[in-house]
Write a protein that holds these residues in place. Structure first.
Motif: not given
Length: 468
Positions: A95-108
């Motif tokens: 339910g929560k994530a910072n910008t860097e977490d989101l970037r890693r999520l979509f880059n994978k």
């Protein structure tokens, strides 16, 4: 599961304005009842477009708004394929994530990333339409961009766009604008219609469309005949006369007091001059500098136009505001080909009459036409023969004078010599082929008959057989 979020629109309209930051808002809704969704937004042209929240999180069954920004550009970033916003999503159990977490999520890469939507970016507004008119030929794909661009335009915008559309020469752009509500009867602040613009493009179909759509002329400012004359467009001139009739004045004057015939003469368009004269145009008109059409034709060495104007007008010796004749104007411009037409023809006739051989040779050397006729059809050889100027006769013959040329009454130079009793001149003419001794004049007098008054026929026959 088909998708995690729903886009509010499939196409996002962005109202483009030159050199201004433009933006448009769209909304995404999370379709999940219990799961937070991570969202990634990218554009196909990141150098021009940007999104305020390229990476974000949407709670369950909630919506979020996003803003698409367009950089400060002086022209719309149009391309062969439309720019799009790609919406990618992924479930976010925490339910929560910072910008860097989101970037890693979509880059994978992997099945955890969904491609939920593709939103087309449509650039709209008068600036877009004007850019398309100026840069692209009308085609199927271009038409789609153009019609979309003008879809948000008010009537005033559509009418303003008619000017560049007419100038482009594209009847399709003009037709689309009129169909969308553009006013073809538009006049600018000086009262000028769109018709002069259409004439300058040379596209008769654009002119016909404007007229059929209610465009009228104001000839006191439009000068439509002047415009058509410059371009040598007889077809346009005839169309204008057929449609507007009495509203046109073939002798109307522009701001420099030039008539349509002046404009045609400047360009050497003889067929246009002929047409204007045939419908009442004045070939003797003078402009603000007191130049006649002949002055203009002479200044630019338009030989055929000069010849026609000399036949139609009586301003051969008309002087402009500085006291100069068409001949003097031609001389200043170095157009020696016109000298025979404009003046040296007269000088040649005078030289032949008085037997001024030096002047005769000078005129011929500078371009005088040796067979140029005066108002009665007499050539210099007629005059020299009639006056008995044997030296001039010989010079003229050496320079190609037609020995059997006839005047308006049917007289040859040999007739002239015989009537005046100039035997030696007659013999020279005969020696150069002047053999029409049986040709009758309007008095039914032959050259032989004329000589009976002056010399015996036997002497004449003898001399004619022996002379070189």
């Amino acid at each position: 599961m088909d998708r995690l979020v729903k886009a509010e629109v499939k196409e996002l309209e962005l109202h483009f304005q030159k050199n201004q930051k433009c933006s448009s808002t769209f909304k995404l809704t999370n379709l999940m009842h219990t799961m937070t969704v991570a969202v990634s937004l990218t554009t196909t042209n990141p150098s021009a477009f940007s999104i305020n929240k390229p990476l974000s999180v949407i709670p369950p069954l909630s919506s979020a708004s996003y803003v698409l920004h367009l950089s400060n550009l002086n022209q719309p970033p149009l391309s062969d394929s439309a720019d799009v916003i790609t919406v990618k999503t992924s479930m976010l159990p925490t339910g929560k994530a910072n910008t860097e977490d989101l970037r890693r999520l979509f880059n994978k890469p992997g099945p955890h990333v969904f491609r939920d939507a593709v939103i087309t970016v449509a650039l709209v507004g008068p600036s877009v339409a004007e850019f398309i008119i100026s840069k692209y030929d009308y085609a199927a794909q271009t038409r789609s961009l153009f019609t979309k661009g003008i879809s948000v335009c008010a009537k005033a915008d559509l009418t303003s766009l008619l000017k560049p559309a007419v100038e482009s020469g594209s009847v399709d752009y003009v037709a689309d604008l009129i169909a969308a509500g553009g006013d073809a009867s538009f006049e600018d602040l000086k009262g000028r219609s769109l018709i002069p613009l259409a004439i300058r493009t040379g596209k008769l179909d654009v002119l016909k469309l404007l007229v059929a759509s209610g465009c009228r002329i104001n000839d006191s400012v439009d000068f439509v005949l002047h415009e058509a004359a410059v371009l040598n467009r007889i077809d346009v001139v005839k169309f204008l006369f057929d449609y507007f009739g009495d509203e046109l004045d073939v002798n109307s004057m522009n701001t420099e007091s030039k008539t349509p015939i002046h404009m045609a003469a400047m360009e050497g368009h003889v067929s246009v001059i002929e047409f204007f004269v045939s419908v009442g145009g004045n070939p003797n008109a003078v402009d603000s500098q007191k130049w006649t059409p002949l002055h203009h034709a002479a200044s630019r060495c338009h030989l055929k136009a000069v010849e026609f104007l000399l036949e139609q007008s009586d301003v051969k010796y008309a002087r402009d505001i500085n006291g100069k004749t068409p001949f003097e104007i031609a001389g200043e411009s170095g157009h020696t080909r016109l000298f025979g037409l404009l003046r040296y023809g007269d000088a040649l006739l005078r030289a032949a009459r008085v037997d001024n051989v030096h002047a005769l040779k000078k005129c011929l050397g500078e371009g005088a036409e040796v067979n140029r006729k005066d108002q009665n059809g007499w050539t210099p050889l007629h005059w020299a023969s009639f006056k008995g100027r044997i030296k001039s006769v010989k010079v003229l013959l050496e320079h190609g004078a037609e020995v059997d040329c006839v005047d308006d009454a049917g007289y040859t130079p040999l007739h002239c010599a015989a009537e005046a009793g100039h035997l030696q001149v007659a013999l020279v003419l005969i020696a150069h082929g002047g053999c029409q001794t049986n040709l009758k004049t309007f008095q039914h007098v032959s050259p032989l008959g004329s000589f009976k008054k002056h010399v015996s026929l036997d002497y004449y026959n003898k001399k004619s057989e022996t002379i070189a």
